[in-house]
Every structure is written in C-alpha cells, then in structure tokens.
Design a protein around this motif. Structure first.
Motif, short mmCIF file in Angstrom:
data_model
loop_
_atom_site.label_atom_id
_atom_site.label_comp_id
_atom_site.label_asym_id
_atom_site.label_seq_id
_atom_site.Cartn_x
_atom_site.Cartn_y
_atom_site.Cartn_z
N ASP A 189 0.81 -1.22 0.00
CA ASP A 189 0.00 0.00 0.00
C ASP A 189 0.84 1.26 0.00
O ASP A 189 0.29 2.37 0.03
N ASN A 190 2.17 1.14 -0.02
CA ASN A 190 3.03 2.31 0.05
C ASN A 190 3.66 2.58 -1.32
O ASN A 190 4.47 1.77 -1.79
N PRO A 191 3.33 3.70 -1.96
CA PRO A 191 3.85 3.95 -3.31
C PRO A 191 5.37 4.03 -3.37
O PRO A 191 5.96 3.66 -4.39
N ILE A 192 5.99 4.51 -2.31
CA ILE A 192 7.44 4.67 -2.33
C ILE A 192 8.12 3.38 -1.88
O ILE A 192 8.95 2.81 -2.59
N ALA A 193 7.80 2.90 -0.68
CA ALA A 193 8.46 1.72 -0.13
C ALA A 193 8.18 0.48 -0.97
O ALA A 193 9.10 -0.31 -1.24
N ASP A 194 6.93 0.30 -1.39
CA ASP A 194 6.55 -0.93 -2.07
C ASP A 194 6.64 -0.84 -3.59
O ASP A 194 7.15 -1.76 -4.23
N VAL A 195 6.18 0.25 -4.16
CA VAL A 195 6.19 0.36 -5.62
C VAL A 195 7.56 0.79 -6.12
O VAL A 195 8.20 0.08 -6.90
N ASP A 196 8.05 1.95 -5.66
CA ASP A 196 9.36 2.40 -6.14
C ASP A 196 10.46 1.41 -5.78
O ASP A 196 11.33 1.11 -6.59
N GLY A 197 10.41 0.91 -4.53
CA GLY A 197 11.43 -0.04 -4.11
C GLY A 197 11.45 -1.29 -4.96
O GLY A 197 12.51 -1.77 -5.38
N ALA A 198 10.26 -1.82 -5.23
CA ALA A 198 10.17 -3.04 -6.04
C ALA A 198 10.64 -2.80 -7.47
O ALA A 198 11.46 -3.56 -8.00
N GLU A 200 12.56 -0.54 -8.74
CA GLU A 200 14.00 -0.27 -8.84
C GLU A 200 14.82 -1.52 -8.56
O GLU A 200 15.99 -1.60 -8.96
N ALA A 201 14.22 -2.51 -7.89
CA ALA A 201 14.91 -3.79 -7.66
C ALA A 201 14.58 -4.81 -8.75
O ALA A 201 15.02 -5.95 -8.68
N GLY A 202 13.77 -4.40 -9.73
CA GLY A 202 13.47 -5.28 -10.84
C GLY A 202 12.21 -6.11 -10.69
O GLY A 202 12.01 -7.06 -11.45
N LEU A 203 11.35 -5.77 -9.73
CA LEU A 203 10.10 -6.51 -9.52
C LEU A 203 8.91 -5.66 -9.96
O LEU A 203 8.86 -4.47 -9.65
#
Length: 247
Positions: A189-198, A200-203
C-alpha cells in the motif's frame, strides 16, 4: 515447488492501517499514570515520527538486527515522544517497558476479512507467499498469533535484516530467499516503499488499498487495486474452476 511468488507488505496491506504506535504509547502512559489526562490526539500530534527506521531508509541498520538493539533504538524515539507530551524523563522511563508488549499485542491488528481465503486461493492457483515488511522483530510471532504464518514460505522483516524498503538490499534478500522466482509481484500500500522499491529492484508491483499520506511514487505500478479481492482476476483468473469443495 512453484516458481511464482507474491511478496506482501503487512501493515496497511494485510491489516487495517491503524495508528499502532501512538495508540500503544498512549495506552502505556495511562497504565502508569491513569489520571494524567493525556489525549491520544496529543500523542499523535507530538510523536517523534522521525525516529522510526523506515523514515530514513537511506541509513544502514545492520548494527540493530538483534531484537533488543532494535528496541533500544526505538525506545529513544518513544522517550522523546513522552517528554514532548509532558512527562519528565524519569516518568517516561517508567512507561517505556509497557509499550513494547502493547505494540506486539495481536489485538491491535485487524486482518482485512478476505486475507486468509485470498491467500489460500492464490496458493491453489500456484502462487507462493512471502511477507516483506518494514516492521518490528516480532512480526513472525505476530503472524502465528493471527493464524496466517503457515500461509507464507518466509517472513522477511526489516528489523532483522538491517535495511528498510525501498532499499534494494532487502528486496534482493527476499528474492534470494524465495529462490529468485521467474514470476513475481510486490503487493503493498506504500507507493514509495513498495512500488518504487520493487520496481527499482526489478520486480513488478501492485498497489493496493489506495493509500493516503505515503507520498507519490516515481514509478507506475503494474496494477492498482482498490481492495484485496481485486487481485483475484489479475492473479487467479479461471484457475480455481476445478478446486475441490473444502466441505
């Protein structure tokens, strides 16, 4: 073993996004000083949010991966909060030991009603589950108490890894633990922690529960879902047609 894995955030994704920390600090204060007149809104307004590790994911927290070290660090934040709301440092020190048990109390966590049935249906459709959460060290024990731990192959918690989402290191750790699956999504549910993080890690990422106050993602999620059940047509489709009746 299935090579399809779903990485799940916890708070706000599997559970309602209740105000856990301020509520627990408030409850602990009233336990020790029942006549102090402290209001929950006051704690929320003056809480030292900057002291949470996930507020500074750019930092390396590997020196805090022992649970006691992690809680000592968090206690500094809670002490600051208690002094801000009017307690002396000596009074605050008497309150601190009561906060941790309240934070970890399963009664403070409300699973969304569809969580267990959705996770089981996704398993039947060929998905494996891994929790990937910025959270306190006792998260796995909490999941046991909530009755969902057995549905996950692994529970990856930032407090025990030393990195917070959206750091790539914690995503890489979770991916390696899950066997570097060919097909996967990060669901959160977190656009930065979950979306951006994923991303940028290739997920690829799926943003759920339409969050508020988490900031704006730099990357667009692969899917957006207003509620968890909206994941069914995306991840299951017609794969449950021949599922046996559990009764």
């Amino acid at each position: 073993m299935s090579n399809q894995v779903l990485f799940w955030d916890f708070h706000g994704t599997l559970t309602h996004p209740d105000s856990l920390w301020s509520k627990s600090i408030h409850q602990a204060a009233l336990l020790r000083f029942p006549n102090c007149g402290l209001k929950l809104d006051t704690v929320r307004r003056l809480q030292d949010n900057d002291g949470f590790p996930w507020r500074h994911p750019e930092r390396d927290y590997r020196h805090l991966t022992h649970p006691e070290a992690w809680w000592v660090n968090i206690s500094n934040m809670m002490l600051t909060t208690l002094v801000r709301v009017g307690f002396t440092r000596a009074e605050a020190q008497t309150i601190l030991p009561d906060i941790r048990p309240l934070i970890c109390d399963q009664s403070n966590f409300r699973l969304f009603p569809e969580v267990q049935s959705l996770l089981k249906d996704l398993q039947f459709a060929g998905w494996r589950h891994v929790i990937l959460s910025n959270n306190f060290p006792e998260l796995e024990a909490l999941c046991e108490q909530l009755g969902i731990a057995s549905l996950f192959d692994h529970i990856v918690v930032s407090a025990l890894i030393g990195y917070e989402k959206p750091r790539r290191e914690i995503f890489d750790y979770a991916m390696n633990l899950a066997g570097n699956p060919d097909v996967c999504y990060m669901i959160g549910d977190n656009p930065i922690a979950d979306v951006d993080g994923a991303v940028e890690a290739g997920l690829p990422a799926i943003l759920v529960n339409e969050p508020h106050g988490h900031g704006t993602a730099e990357h667009e999620p692969t899917y957006r879902c207003d509620k968890l059940d909206d994941l069914r047509p995306i991840l299951i489709g017609d794969k449950l047609t021949n599922r046996p009746d559990p009764h």
